[in-house]
Structures are given as C-alpha cells and as structure tokens.
Design an enzyme around this catalytic site. Structure first.
Site, PDB file in Angstrom:
ATOM      1  N   HIS A   1      -7.961   4.017 -85.125  1.00 12.67           N
ATOM      2  CA  HIS A   1      -9.351   4.058 -85.568  1.00 12.67           C
ATOM      3  C   HIS A   1     -10.125   5.248 -84.999  1.00 12.67           C
ATOM      4  CE1 HIS A   1      -8.971   0.103 -87.441  1.00 12.67           C
ATOM      5  NE2 HIS A   1      -8.185  -0.184 -86.408  1.00 12.67           N
TER       6      HIS A   1
ATOM      7  N   LYS B   1      -6.037   5.163 -92.716  1.00 15.72           N
ATOM      8  CA  LYS B   1      -7.453   4.879 -92.453  1.00 15.72           C
ATOM      9  C   LYS B   1      -8.259   6.144 -92.729  1.00 15.72           C
ATOM     10  CE  LYS B   1      -6.378   1.041 -89.352  1.00 15.72           C
ATOM     11  NZ  LYS B   1      -4.904   1.013 -89.600  1.00 15.72           N
TER      12      LYS B   1
ATOM     13  N   SER C   1     -10.129  -2.304 -82.633  1.00 21.82           N
ATOM     14  CA  SER C   1     -10.397  -2.494 -84.052  1.00 21.82           C
ATOM     15  C   SER C   1     -11.426  -3.557 -84.373  1.00 21.82           C
ATOM     16  CB  SER C   1      -9.094  -2.825 -84.782  1.00 21.82           C
ATOM     17  OG  SER C   1      -8.518  -4.020 -84.277  1.00 21.82           O
TER      18      SER C   1
END
Length: 398
Positions: free
Chosen positions: A209, A244, A181
C-alpha cells in the site's frame, strides 16, 4: 448410512449469510473513473486500491494489447521452464532500478509471494518476529515456515527489541507491512532496520500500500524513508504488489542479488506456478513510467486525503465514529459494533456510494469500520459528497 460431514456445508454457508460474510459482486468500470457499475447500478466507489487511478490508463491498456499481440495471452509454463518471457525479464530490471535495489523477482500474485518467500528464508529452529497487524499473507507464510513465531505489539519497537534480544535463534526474520492495510498506519522503517542490524536479523517489508504513492516519484516506502539506492538496505527484502497503485496485477520482491537468487531457486510458489503472462509485464513497464512522470496524481490524492480528514473532523464532532490517524489513501472510520458498521455500509449503498464495512476477524472485536480508500480518480466533489453523506448518517443512525 450416517450423515457425511459434506452435508454440513449448506448450513455452514447459511451461517455466513446470516453474518453477512458472503460477499462477491461482478462489477464493470464504465469510464475509467471512480465509478463502478454494480448489479446494473452506477456506484461511486471508495473500495478500490487503485490509488493512482491507473487501472484504465489508455497507454497501459494499449501496452497490454500490444503485449498480447507479441507474446500471446498466456505464458505456458513455470518461470524456470519456459514461462519467463523477455518482457518479464525486462520488467524485473526496471523494478529493481525503480526501488533502488540490486535485483528483483516478479511474481504472478502478491499473496503467493509472501506465502512462498517466508518459508524459503527460514524454517524449523529459526525465528520470525511479526507485527500484530500484519496482512494475512505474511501471517500464513510465517505459519508455513515452521519457524518459531514471535508476535510483537503493533509498531512497538521496544517490544520487538525485547523479543529479538531474548531469541537464541541464529536466523531471525522480522516481517512487517510498510503501510498497514486496515489502519493506514506506517512502520518506522529506519528504526526497524536499525534493530535488524543490532540483532543480525533480516527485514521483510511488505509495501503493498506504499509502492507508487509514497516517496519521491512514488518509488515506495524505502525511498520515503531516505533509503533509495542505499547500501544500508542490504538487510531488507522489499516486497510490493502491482495490482494496487500500479494498476495491473502481480507482485515483486527486491533486494540483495544473492538473496533474490536464493528465492528464485527455493520459493515453491514461484518454481511450481505458471509465470505471469507477458502482456501484464508490458503494461507494468508503462505503469512505472507513468508513476514516476505523473506526479500530479500523488499531489491530487494528498489533497483529497486532507480534504476528507478536515471535513470529517469538523462534521463528526460529538459522534462516536472516529477517523483513525492515517495520512495515507487508506482512511478507516471506526464505527465499533459489527451491526452498526453494516448498517452504515447499507445506508451508503442506498445513496449510491460503495464503502466496505470491515469486521472481525479481519480487525479486532469492537473495531468494525468503514475502510475508505481514496484514489486520484476521485474528484473533490466525490469526496465532498461522501463527507456530507457520512455526517448526515452519523446523526440519523445514532
């Protein structure tokens, strides 16, 4: 009466203020694009993990509204009592199919997922092998497990192989981010799985991610490694967050059906927590369809990544600032000293651009950085403005 330790908190908070470590701002997303209204001011934001720009997607907003009308706004109980709605059940099947694994378990939040599932898998007398740059939730989950923790050098497979080889533990768990990250570096998933096979270990892969942005149709880092619907993934538990790239909230873990059933029964952060509201599952069901269908979002994001990298590479020649070797939406610009990173962040804010400065203990001493997060919601002009502003600041702040 002697002073209480509770009286120390105001001074301790002042220390955080002096180090610029207290930070929370109320924001409004006025138009669903790349801008946020912060303290009444419109800011061009490069600080969000909304990588595909889906958090304001009208179909997902409508699905959440429809879900609230059907199920209400709260779940009312633990998933094992009464909180597991029909919408949550359907989402779990959709998530498992999306990443090509037999079964999925849907959690209300990402941090609590990793903190809970690691102690459910291993305990005292077992061994955990953790990448040095893993996210805090993986680190905290490992500590809570009471297993012996072996910390191997970042993406150093020789180091991991050595640690696994010399461990006498019967149960071995390797834990790693898929996309790290704060650096944007990526794990070598096939190589990690090969080591787990060789040493009879289980791999817990955190793809917070990568989910939505990597692999065919955004199906994540396993699919990107060619492991979608692959029987060789029996040794992997795949975890990803849904706040996300997916644009909503929550997380899930997917893998072998027996492993997932074990986690359902033994993960305390699942068993003893109120289930996620069904309206979120309703929005996430639409999100999965949008992720798979609207490939232009990933194409546009990749274009912006390449544009930022080429523009800064040319403009920052001779500068002490260094763009790391990341080809993901996470583009860290290493500044070095904490005060310099803060100065750059403040100078950008004065220009109406919000890029967070990341400093120790989140990253190592001497590697304070700007964490530039790109999104499909950005336009090319937005990225060009950031490039031009950073180049100008690099010259004026030397």
């Amino acid at each position: 009466m002697t002073n209480s330790w509770l009286d120390e908190f105001p001074a301790r908070i002042e220390e955080l203020d002096q180090a610029h470590l207290r930070r929370r701002r109320a924001v409004v997303a006025p138009d669903g694009g790349a801008r946020l209204r912060v303290d009444g001011r419109s800011m061009l934001a490069f600080c969000s993990n909304d990588y595909l720009g889906l958090s304001q997607h009208p179909e997902m907003v409508q699905a959440a509204c429809d879900g609230a009308q059907t199920f209400g706004v709260g779940s009312g109980g633990s998933p094992l009592v009464s909180g597991h709605s029909a919408a949550n059940e359907a989402l779990e099947h959709e998530l498992a199919a999306f990443v090509g694994l037999p079964r999925a378990l849907y959690f209300y939040a990402g941090f609590s997922t990793n903190v809970g599932i690691i102690p459910a898998l291993v305990g005292a007398g077992d061994a955990i092998f953790s990448d040095a740059l893993n996210h805090a939730c993986l680190i905290d989950g490992a500590r809570l497990s009471r297993a012996q923790i072996h910390r191997y050098a970042h993406i150093d497979l020789d180091s991991l192989d050595h640690e696994l080889k010399h461990s006498s533990a019967r149960r071995k768990l390797v834990i790693s981010d898929a996309v790290f990250s704060m650096d944007g570096t990526c794990a070598d998933i096939p190589a990690l799985l090969a080591l787990c096979e060789r040493h009879d270990a289980l791999l817990l892969l955190d793809d917070a991610h990568g989910f939505g942005v990597r692999g065919p149709q955004g199906r994540g880092s396993l699919a990107d490694a060619g492991l979608y619907d692959d029987q060789g993934t029996r040794r992997v538990l795949y975890m990803a967050t849904l706040g996300k790239a997916a644009g909503v909230a929550g997380a899930f873990v997917a893998g072998d059906a027996a492993l997932v059933e074990w986690l359902l029964q033994k993960t305390r952060s699942y068993t003893f927590a109120t289930a996620a509201p069904a309206l979120l599952a309703s929005a996430l069901s639409i999100s999965l369809r949008v992720i798979a269908k609207e490939d232009w979002r990933r194409s546009h994001l990749n274009l912006l990544i390449a544009r930022l990298r080429s523009g800064l590479a040319a403009g920052l020649q001779g500068s002490d600032w260094q763009l790391t070797e990341s080809h993901t939406a996470i583009q860290p610009l290493l500044i070095g000293a904490n005060d310099k990173a803060l100065a750059v962040m403040q100078a950008l804010r004065e220009q109406g651009i919000w890029v967070p400065a990341i400093r120790p203990p989140t990253v190592q001493e001497g590697t304070a950085r700007l964490r530039i997060a790109l999104s499909a919601a950005h336009g090319e002009a937005d990225v060009d403005l950031l490039i031009e502003t950073l180049i100008t600041l690099s010259r004026s702040l030397r």
